[in-house]
Scaffold this motif. Structure first.
Motif, mmCIF file in Angstrom:
data_model
loop_
_atom_site.group_PDB
_atom_site.id
_atom_site.type_symbol
_atom_site.label_atom_id
_atom_site.label_comp_id
_atom_site.label_asym_id
_atom_site.label_seq_id
_atom_site.Cartn_x
_atom_site.Cartn_y
_atom_site.Cartn_z
ATOM 1 N N GLU A 1 48.386 20.245 19.161
ATOM 2 C CA GLU A 1 48.158 18.864 18.719
ATOM 3 C C GLU A 1 47.315 18.083 19.720
ATOM 4 N N SER A 2 47.577 18.297 20.992
ATOM 5 C CA SER A 2 46.829 17.606 22.051
ATOM 6 C C SER A 2 46.758 18.571 23.233
ATOM 7 N N ALA A 3 45.665 19.295 23.283
ATOM 8 C CA ALA A 3 45.572 20.388 24.254
ATOM 9 C C ALA A 3 45.717 19.882 25.688
ATOM 10 N N SER A 4 46.402 20.694 26.483
ATOM 11 C CA SER A 4 46.557 20.378 27.901
ATOM 12 C C SER A 4 46.114 21.591 28.722
ATOM 13 N N THR A 5 45.839 21.362 29.976
ATOM 14 C CA THR A 5 45.311 22.439 30.824
ATOM 15 C C THR A 5 46.306 23.586 30.966
ATOM 16 N N ASN A 6 47.601 23.290 30.881
ATOM 17 C CA ASN A 6 48.584 24.378 31.001
ATOM 18 C C ASN A 6 48.684 25.235 29.743
ATOM 19 N N GLN A 7 47.891 24.903 28.745
ATOM 20 C CA GLN A 7 47.815 25.745 27.555
ATOM 21 C C GLN A 7 46.615 26.694 27.595
ATOM 22 N N THR A 8 45.911 26.675 28.700
ATOM 23 C CA THR A 8 44.878 27.686 28.929
ATOM 24 C C THR A 8 45.552 29.047 29.015
ATOM 25 N N SER A 9 45.135 29.962 28.125
ATOM 26 C CA SER A 9 45.835 31.230 28.042
ATOM 27 C C SER A 9 45.132 32.136 27.042
ATOM 28 N N MET A 10 45.642 33.384 26.959
ATOM 29 C CA MET A 10 45.248 34.300 25.900
ATOM 30 C C MET A 10 46.276 34.171 24.788
ATOM 31 N N TYR A 11 45.807 33.942 23.570
ATOM 32 C CA TYR A 11 46.705 33.805 22.430
ATOM 33 C C TYR A 11 46.545 35.017 21.515
ATOM 34 N N LEU A 12 47.669 35.616 21.188
ATOM 35 C CA LEU A 12 47.688 36.809 20.356
ATOM 36 C C LEU A 12 48.463 36.553 19.072
ATOM 37 N N CYS A 13 47.855 36.947 17.970
ATOM 38 C CA CYS A 13 48.511 36.876 16.673
ATOM 39 C C CYS A 13 48.953 38.289 16.285
ATOM 40 N N ALA A 14 50.063 38.393 15.590
ATOM 41 C CA ALA A 14 50.538 39.695 15.130
ATOM 42 C C ALA A 14 51.170 39.552 13.756
ATOM 43 N N SER A 15 51.249 40.668 13.058
ATOM 44 C CA SER A 15 51.941 40.684 11.770
ATOM 45 C C SER A 15 52.756 41.957 11.655
#
Lengths: 113, 116
Positions: free
Chosen positions: A79-93
């Motif tokens: 909703e409101s990006a912050s610097t601590n959300q810098t990361s690798m994001y992985l989706c899975a199913s």
């Protein structure tokens, strides 16, 4: 072959921006997941969904929301990006009947400046 | 809280040798224990799982051993090849049987380096 596609490999956003990460799977899987992966911390579950319009919090849901309007698509929203959300994001199913076997996308590396 | 952890962050083995990757877990109520492999630039990929009522399970060149007494899980890779170089994660599935999507709790990972 199962294919899980994440819309972007790399994203750069500014603090306070609203960020959408999109994930699509083509195998009619019931379950979908969003993780973030950080060095030394492994994969941590943010949210998951077992059906359209259904969602459950994972271990680190704060600062995130999700949307699953169609079975094949699961969106992660910052909703409101912050610097601590810098990361690798992985989706899975995964199939409901084969919960141990999750199929992952290649990941989105998000940098929040 | 419950956790799944690994003993060694990096393991270096020579091509052709056997590799053993270890994992300690703390949730004795988990139904399944699972191993995933993540190659560089890719998402994790399922390798093998073992149910909590088993001690050993074999796949193609891989064997998973489960020691519930000491809450220890290991992945053995026979005749390690350069293509085995990756980060390996153990995970546990503590979800309800017949319930909704079960969460997997992942460990922090071990990097396997195969030297020629």
């Amino acid at each position: 072959d199962v294919k899980v596609t994440q819309s972007s490999r790399y994203l750069v956003k500014r603090t306070g921006e609203k960020v959408f990460l999109e994930c699509v799977q083509d195998m009619d899987h019931e379950n979908m997941f969003w993780y973030r992966q950080d060095p030394g911390l492994g994969l941590r579950l943010i949210y998951f969904s077992y059906d359209v319009k259904m969602k459950e919090k994972g271990d680190i849901p704060e600062g995130y929301s999700v949307s699953r309007e169609k079975k094949e698509r699961f969106s992660l929203i910052l909703e409101s990006a912050s610097t601590n959300q810098t990361s690798m994001y992985l989706c899975a199913s995964s199939l409901w009947a084969a919960k141990n076997i999750q199929y992952f996308g290649a990941g989105t590396r998000l940098s929040v400046l | 809280g419950e956790s799944v952890g690994l003993h060694l962050p990096t393991l270096s083995v020579q091509e052709g040798d056997n590799s053993i990757i270890n994992c300690a877990y703390s949730n004795s109520a988990s139904d399944y224990f699972i191993w995933y492999k993540q190659e560089s630039g890719k998402g994790p990929q399922f390798i093998i799982d073992i149910r909590s009522n088993m001690d050993k399970r074999q796949g193609q060149r891989v064997t998973v051993l489960l020691n519930k007494t000491v809450k220890h899980l290991s992945l053995q890779i026979a005749a390690t090849q350069p293509g085995d170089s990756a980060v390996y994660f153990c995970a546990e599935n503590g979800g309800p049987r017949g319930g909704t999507a079960s969460k997997l709790t992942f460990g922090t990972g071990t990097r396997l380096q195969v030297t020629l």
